[in-house]
Motif scaffolding. Structure first.
Motif, PDB file in Angstrom:
ATOM      1  N   GLN A  95     -10.534  -2.603  -0.119  1.00  0.00           N
ATOM      2  CA  GLN A  95     -10.625  -1.665   0.943  1.00  0.00           C
ATOM      3  C   GLN A  95      -9.189  -0.420   0.753  1.00  0.00           C
ATOM      4  O   GLN A  95      -9.398   0.718   0.804  1.00  0.00           O
ATOM      5  N   VAL A  99      -8.576   3.856   0.137  1.00  0.00           N
ATOM      6  CA  VAL A  99      -8.218   4.578   1.402  1.00  0.00           C
ATOM      7  C   VAL A  99      -7.021   5.488   0.896  1.00  0.00           C
ATOM      8  O   VAL A  99      -5.862   4.918   0.319  1.00  0.00           O
ATOM      9  N   GLU A 100      -7.191   6.635   1.329  1.00  0.00           N
ATOM     10  CA  GLU A 100      -5.879   7.627   1.319  1.00  0.00           C
ATOM     11  C   GLU A 100      -5.387   7.750   2.911  1.00  0.00           C
ATOM     12  O   GLU A 100      -6.037   8.025   3.655  1.00  0.00           O
ATOM     13  N   TYR A 101      -4.013   7.526   3.082  1.00  0.00           N
ATOM     14  CA  TYR A 101      -3.477   7.455   4.234  1.00  0.00           C
ATOM     15  C   TYR A 101      -3.058   8.668   4.592  1.00  0.00           C
ATOM     16  O   TYR A 101      -2.496   9.557   3.882  1.00  0.00           O
ATOM     17  N   LEU A 102      -3.042   9.173   5.900  1.00  0.00           N
ATOM     18  CA  LEU A 102      -2.326  10.011   6.398  1.00  0.00           C
ATOM     19  C   LEU A 102      -0.846   9.464   6.596  1.00  0.00           C
ATOM     20  O   LEU A 102      -0.825   8.262   6.989  1.00  0.00           O
ATOM     21  N   TYR A 103       0.427  10.418   6.731  1.00  0.00           N
ATOM     22  CA  TYR A 103       1.453   9.847   6.951  1.00  0.00           C
ATOM     23  C   TYR A 103       2.254  10.621   7.990  1.00  0.00           C
ATOM     24  O   TYR A 103       2.214  11.965   7.849  1.00  0.00           O
ATOM     25  N   SER A 115       0.859  -1.391  -0.076  1.00  0.00           N
ATOM     26  CA  SER A 115       0.105   0.057  -0.086  1.00  0.00           C
ATOM     27  C   SER A 115       0.829   1.359   0.105  1.00  0.00           C
ATOM     28  O   SER A 115       0.656   2.425  -0.677  1.00  0.00           O
ATOM     29  N   ALA A 116       1.999   1.160   0.576  1.00  0.00           N
ATOM     30  CA  ALA A 116       2.823   2.336   0.476  1.00  0.00           C
ATOM     31  C   ALA A 116       3.372   2.468  -0.911  1.00  0.00           C
ATOM     32  O   ALA A 116       3.544   3.551  -1.414  1.00  0.00           O
TER      33      ALA A 116
END
Lengths: 310, 146
Positions: free
Chosen positions: A221, A225-229, A55-56
């Motif tokens: 899923q 999703v957009e992640y916060l880092y 996902s990264a």
């Protein structure tokens, strides 16, 4: 013609050997159970790190990392995993045979050997392959620290451009009776792996080198999703890649360890059974000899008696 | 609809430490602690050396975490730690001994050398273990009182 005493000695000696092989079988079974647990408990981590890495990877701008870099293959490193001790059937010789075939086939690519286990180290050194490193007494006490050390060594050689590709030859633990001999490419990490594990074998040839299959996310899923880092994603990604290598090395070590104990257990089991068969055979012969001796004595007595009465 | 609880999963390369449904988590991020409640925005972070605390109902439990990653999703948190133990499993005497040993060894190396770094990290790990164990002890003592 061996005497009764000879037979008895023979049986006793085989029995002693049988006791040893039986004990070794039980030891191997116990160690196997532990090694198997190790394999199973390492799986969730390997699975999750692959997922996070994936996902990264799908979110970084460029997937440039020293361990992903592909270059013309001039020198290769072959990591060979054997045991430190014998008495485990064809386990060691299978790996060694496969490894030395592989080395000969890739002679033009200046192969070096990273030997894990005494058996492989000895034979391959005698065959004259340059050793880039050796780790002995690993099997039997595999932990993550040693995997880290080995992975660091491999990564260092790769990043210094002393090697351009890394392969590994090891026994994969299928189940107690079956070990599968594997030759796998460890570095450069196949971009397809960052996409999906299942496509690892098939995807390699056609895939463009530095582009990731962006829509191969493992679950719907995490794709949406957009992640916060907390840190820049590139940084996270570049830390994750060596972790992935560590977890792969760890997996291979565990597989090989479990396979070794399984092979040893099977070998000792059949040795114990062969000893039992041998004891049966010798016992039968002993009894025949004993009967023959008794019969002979009886004939002598009867003959003696007949000559005395006449 | 926000989820009401979080599935917390903690794995290390060597074992599966924990899988539990929890109400709140405090994660030792590399840059500082962060609290996670159900419905948290998706997040990926590196972990430092510290104590992970999680709450189930009225009880709070503690784990030590030594480096790794955490992935936070609204209803799921996955912690990939290098090393992790539950507070109950920690042998405080052993950690104290490790800390003393490292402290003595630290004095013998010049600051900044590789050995010095290693000893410093050993001290940090031991301190985190001791702290986690003592917090868990305090939490137990509080719940026993009426």
């Amino acid at each position: 013609m061996p005497t009764l005493l000879d037979y008895r000695r023979r049986i006793r000696s085989v029995k002693n050997t049988q006791q040893i092989t039986r004990a070794m079988k039980f030891v191997a079974a116990a160690k196997l159970r532990r090694a198997q647990e190790g394999v199973f408990s390492a799986r969730p981590y390997a699975k999750e790190i692959l997922r996070v890495l994936h996902s990264a990877a799908a979110r970084v701008e460029s997937t440039v990392h020293p361990l992903l870099e592909r270059r013309a293959v001039k020198r290769i490193l072959v990591v060979v995993l054997t045991g430190d001790r014998s008495l485990c059937g064809a386990f060691n010789s299978n790996v060694i045979r496969r490894a030395s075939h592989f080395l000969r086939d890739h002679r033009t690519e200046n192969p070096q050997v990273l030997a894990i286990g005494k058996k492989g180290r000895g034979v391959l050194r005698r065959e004259g392959w340059p050793l880039a490193g050796e780790y002995v007494n690993v099997s039997g006490n595999v932990d993550f620290a040693i995997a880290k050390e080995i992975a660091a060594k491999i990564a260092e050689l790769y990043e210094k451009r002393e090697i351009d590709a890394v392969y590994t030859v090891y026994n994969e633990f299928k189940n107690v009776l079956v070990q599968r001999l594997c030759t796998e490419k460890l570095l450069p990490i196949d971009p397809a792996i960052l996409g999906e594990r299942g496509s690892q074998e098939k995807a390699a040839p056609g895939a463009p080198a530095d582009m990731l299959p962006r829509d191969l996310a493992p679950s719907g899923q995490s794709r949406l999703v957009e992640y916060l880092y907390e840190e820049p994603i590139g940084e996270i990604f570049s830390h994750l890649v060596p972790r992935y290598l560590q977890s792969e090395v760890f997996r291979i070590l565990l597989e090989s360890e479990a396979a070794e104990w399984a092979a040893r257990m099977t070998a000792m089991d059949s040795a114990t059974r062969n000893a039992a068969e041998l004891i049966d055979k010798v016992t039968l012969e002993m009894n025949k000899t004993r009967q023959a001796a008794i019969t002979k004595e009886l004939i002598e007595i009867v003959g003696g008696a007949a000559s005395a009465t006449s | 609809m926000l989820p009401e609880s979080i599935e917390l999963q903690v794995v290390t390369p060597e074992r599966h430490v924990l899988e539990e449904t929890v109400l709140a988590i405090e994660i030792p991020g590399k840059e500082g602690y962060l609290g996670v409640l159900p419905g948290h925005a998706p997040l990926i972070t590196e972990l430092g050396v510290g104590i992970l605390a999680y709450r189930t109902g009225s009880a709070t439990r503690y784990l030590t975490i030594i480096e790794g990653y955490a992935e936070v999703l609204p209803d799921r948190v996955i912690v990939l730690a290098e090393i992790s133990e539950k507070a109950e499993e920690i042998d405080v005497d052993r950690s104290r001994a490790a800390q003393d040993r490292a402290q003595r060894a630290l004095a013998q190396h010049g600051p900044g050398t590789a050995e010095w770094q290693a000893e410093r990290q050993a001290i940090e790990r031991a301190m985190v273990r001791i702290a986690a164990a003592s917090q868990a002890g305090m939490a137990r003592a509080q719940t026993k009182e009426p």
